[in-house]
Write an enzyme that holds these catalytic residues in place. Sequence first.
Site, PDB file in Angstrom:
ATOM      1  N   TYR A   1       0.969  -1.104   0.227  1.00 20.50           N
ATOM      2  CA  TYR A   1       0.163   0.078   0.129  1.00 20.50           C
ATOM      3  C   TYR A   1       0.917   1.583   0.013  1.00 20.50           C
ATOM      4  CZ  TYR A   1      -3.471  -2.771   1.896  1.00 20.50           C
ATOM      5  OH  TYR A   1      -4.768  -4.265   1.654  1.00 20.50           O
TER       6      TYR A   1
ATOM      7  N   LYS B   1       1.902  -6.729   5.838  1.00 19.28           N
ATOM      8  CA  LYS B   1       1.944  -7.784   5.253  1.00 19.28           C
ATOM      9  C   LYS B   1       2.593  -8.318   4.520  1.00 19.28           C
ATOM     10  CE  LYS B   1      -2.862  -7.285   5.072  1.00 19.28           C
ATOM     11  NZ  LYS B   1      -3.411  -5.796   4.767  1.00 19.28           N
TER      12      LYS B   1
ATOM     13  N   HIS C   1       0.709 -11.965   2.571  1.00 21.82           N
ATOM     14  CA  HIS C   1      -0.425 -11.710   1.801  1.00 21.82           C
ATOM     15  C   HIS C   1      -1.085 -11.934   0.885  1.00 21.82           C
ATOM     16  CE1 HIS C   1      -1.232  -6.754   0.558  1.00 21.82           C
ATOM     17  NE2 HIS C   1      -2.405  -7.436   0.611  1.00 21.82           N
TER      18      HIS C   1
ATOM     19  N   SER D   1      -3.427 -14.625   4.575  1.00 20.45           N
ATOM     20  CA  SER D   1      -4.071 -13.960   3.904  1.00 20.45           C
ATOM     21  C   SER D   1      -4.757 -14.463   2.671  1.00 20.45           C
ATOM     22  CB  SER D   1      -4.021 -12.441   3.842  1.00 20.45           C
ATOM     23  OG  SER D   1      -4.494 -11.513   2.602  1.00 20.45           O
TER      24      SER D   1
ATOM     25  N   GLN E   1      -6.861 -13.760   6.254  1.00 14.62           N
ATOM     26  CA  GLN E   1      -7.494 -12.671   6.074  1.00 14.62           C
ATOM     27  C   GLN E   1      -8.048 -13.309   4.697  1.00 14.62           C
ATOM     28  OE1 GLN E   1      -6.177  -7.493   4.389  1.00 14.62           O
ATOM     29  NE2 GLN E   1      -6.497  -7.988   6.686  1.00 14.62           N
TER      30      GLN E   1
ATOM     31  N   TRP F   1     -11.608  -9.019   4.349  1.00 13.65           N
ATOM     32  CA  TRP F   1     -11.374  -7.517   3.397  1.00 13.65           C
ATOM     33  C   TRP F   1     -12.254  -6.877   2.429  1.00 13.65           C
ATOM     34  CZ3 TRP F   1     -10.492  -7.617  -1.754  1.00 13.65           C
ATOM     35  CH2 TRP F   1      -9.861  -9.112  -2.133  1.00 13.65           C
TER      36      TRP F   1
ATOM     37  N   PRO G   1     -15.388  -5.866   3.337  1.00 13.16           N
ATOM     38  CA  PRO G   1     -16.267  -6.530   3.750  1.00 13.16           C
ATOM     39  C   PRO G   1     -17.149  -5.629   4.085  1.00 13.16           C
ATOM     40  CG  PRO G   1     -15.051  -5.010   5.245  1.00 13.16           C
ATOM     41  CD  PRO G   1     -13.905  -4.564   4.760  1.00 13.16           C
TER      42      PRO G   1
ATOM     43  N   SER H   1     -12.311   4.050   4.557  1.00 14.56           N
ATOM     44  CA  SER H   1     -12.503   5.004   4.092  1.00 14.56           C
ATOM     45  C   SER H   1     -11.592   5.857   4.736  1.00 14.56           C
ATOM     46  CB  SER H   1     -13.868   5.653   5.257  1.00 14.56           C
ATOM     47  OG  SER H   1     -14.403   6.831   4.934  1.00 14.56           O
TER      48      SER H   1
HETATM   49  P1  NAD Z   1     -14.402  -2.609   1.661  1.00 17.23           P
HETATM   50  O1  NAD Z   1     -15.217  -2.957   1.049  1.00 17.23           O
HETATM   51  O2  NAD Z   1     -14.253  -1.424   2.558  1.00 17.23           O
HETATM   52  O3  NAD Z   1     -15.320  -0.941   1.126  1.00 17.23           O
HETATM   53  C1  NAD Z   1     -14.527   1.109   0.811  1.00 17.23           C
HETATM   54  C2  NAD Z   1     -14.921   1.775   0.295  1.00 17.23           C
HETATM   55  O4  NAD Z   1     -16.512   1.593   0.672  1.00 17.23           O
HETATM   56  C3  NAD Z   1     -14.600   3.716  -0.317  1.00 17.23           C
HETATM   57  O5  NAD Z   1     -13.609   3.363  -0.790  1.00 17.23           O
HETATM   58  C4  NAD Z   1     -15.847   3.672  -0.164  1.00 17.23           C
HETATM   59  O6  NAD Z   1     -15.811   3.680  -1.921  1.00 17.23           O
HETATM   60  C5  NAD Z   1     -17.362   2.833   0.319  1.00 17.23           C
HETATM   61  N1  NAD Z   1     -17.314   2.688   1.818  1.00 17.23           N
HETATM   62  C6  NAD Z   1     -17.001   2.987   2.990  1.00 17.23           C
HETATM   63  N2  NAD Z   1     -17.272   3.582   4.302  1.00 17.23           N
HETATM   64  C7  NAD Z   1     -18.622   3.476   3.888  1.00 17.23           C
HETATM   65  C8  NAD Z   1     -20.187   3.944   4.286  1.00 17.23           C
HETATM   66  N3  NAD Z   1     -20.467   4.428   5.412  1.00 17.23           N
HETATM   67  N4  NAD Z   1     -21.026   4.432   3.186  1.00 17.23           N
HETATM   68  C9  NAD Z   1     -20.938   4.115   2.128  1.00 17.23           C
HETATM   69  N5  NAD Z   1     -19.784   3.559   1.026  1.00 17.23           N
HETATM   70  C10 NAD Z   1     -18.272   3.928   2.634  1.00 17.23           C
HETATM   71  O7  NAD Z   1     -13.186  -2.408   0.405  1.00 17.23           O
HETATM   72  P2  NAD Z   1     -11.677  -2.444   0.852  1.00 17.23           P
HETATM   73  O8  NAD Z   1     -10.906  -1.108   0.931  1.00 17.23           O
HETATM   74  O9  NAD Z   1     -11.507  -3.092  -0.781  1.00 17.23           O
HETATM   75  O10 NAD Z   1     -10.964  -3.504   2.185  1.00 17.23           O
HETATM   76  C11 NAD Z   1     -10.714  -2.791   3.327  1.00 17.23           C
HETATM   77  C12 NAD Z   1      -9.108  -2.754   3.374  1.00 17.23           C
HETATM   78  O11 NAD Z   1      -9.328  -4.221   3.301  1.00 17.23           O
HETATM   79  C13 NAD Z   1      -8.362  -2.778   2.330  1.00 17.23           C
HETATM   80  O12 NAD Z   1      -7.911  -0.966   2.407  1.00 17.23           O
HETATM   81  C14 NAD Z   1      -6.839  -2.904   3.371  1.00 17.23           C
HETATM   82  O13 NAD Z   1      -6.632  -2.475   4.452  1.00 17.23           O
HETATM   83  C15 NAD Z   1      -7.707  -4.827   3.172  1.00 17.23           C
HETATM   84  N6  NAD Z   1      -7.810  -5.763   1.615  1.00 17.23           N
HETATM   85  C16 NAD Z   1      -6.809  -6.187   2.365  1.00 17.23           C
HETATM   86  C17 NAD Z   1      -6.493  -7.305   1.128  1.00 17.23           C
HETATM   87  C18 NAD Z   1      -5.521  -8.132   0.804  1.00 17.23           C
HETATM   88  O14 NAD Z   1      -5.606  -9.205   0.035  1.00 17.23           O
HETATM   89  N7  NAD Z   1      -4.987  -8.587   2.060  1.00 17.23           N
HETATM   90  C19 NAD Z   1      -7.484  -7.372  -0.505  1.00 17.23           C
HETATM   91  C20 NAD Z   1      -8.134  -5.474  -0.219  1.00 17.23           C
HETATM   92  C21 NAD Z   1      -8.085  -4.873   0.876  1.00 17.23           C
END
Ligand code: NAD
Length: 274
Positions: free
Chosen positions: A49, A74, A107, A136, A158, A184, A186, A228
């Site tokens: 990241y 990670k 990761h 993960s 994860q 992730w 979520p 966010s």
């Molecule tokens: P997320 O499901 O958390 O969605 C984030 C998006 O949802 C935001 O960009 C925004 O557009 C929207 N959002 C957030 N809060 C909201 C609200 N209250 N109301 C309306 N819309 C809202 O998706 P993500 O970022 O892909 O995943 C979360 C975290 O998981 C990442 O930031 C990272 O830390 C982790 N991640 C890990 C992996 C992995 O391979 N291990 C891959 C992807 C993400």
Amino acid sequence: MEQEYKILNNGVKMPVLGLGVYKSGSDTKQAVKAALAAGYRHIDTAALYQNEDLVGEAIRESGIPREEIFITTKLWNDDMKNGTQMEAFENSLKRLGTDYVDLYLIHWPVSEALEQSWKVLEQIYREGRARAIGVSNCHMQHLMRVLAAATVVPAVNQVESHPYLNQKPLKTFCNNLSIAMEAWSPLGRGKVLDDPLIASLSASYNKTPAQIVLRWEIQNNWIVIPKSVHKARIEENAAVFDFELSREDMERMDGLNRDMHFGTDPDHFETRQW
Ligand code: NAD
């Protein structure tokens, strides 16, 4: 915000809600500060990241003692392929400005270096430089390989999970091995929030769609790391500990599953370009 914790298989307490910072870019520092001010005590970053330095700065500037904050980072794929796992970990520590992390994850399960990388994580764990280690994006076949080589059972797996991908078989498998499940994406990257059932539950509980989704995940025993960079949404996503979904509504939410990935499927990640 009232924080809730999950006790990992080695006794470490992990806050069930954290802030994700993938693609938070230059907003990372203010997002982490806003989250800490809202009561979050868990931040999920990664070498990929390119914001571990900003996470570290935000934590130090918050004035909150380091030991009160749970940091996950990670190990990136290239360092697995290149055999530079230990250097990669030490560089993450330097960027974060800390001498330990709370959770260090592989990761992605890079096939050619999976067992060897797990051995390096075990060494880091034995040295006390990660309070817990995990993986993960591991499906059952990946976990079987890790477990066959392991002396330490991963504390966490994860994986992508949200209402359209509830990962029930993998979750049962991991729970039987006392591996905690962390979701992730979520919120399904925001793409599940218009679902009609979630909208109707949002109206009946007087909670936002994001809060309904996160609450359902937490009640299903997932650790969640919604992303966010907006203060209002960061606060909204944390206000999920003051209500409960009924058993019937939990089952209705469980019924939304369609095994749909918004991100990369671990069965096909090796051909993806990052
Ligand atoms: P997320 O499901 O958390 O969605 C984030 C998006 O949802 C935001 O960009 C925004 O557009 C929207 N959002 C957030 N809060 C909201 C609200 N209250 N109301 C309306 N819309 C809202 O998706 P993500 O970022 O892909 O995943 C979360 C975290 O998981 C990442 O930031 C990272 O830390 C982790 N991640 C890990 C992996 C992995 O391979 N291990 C891959 C992807 C993400």
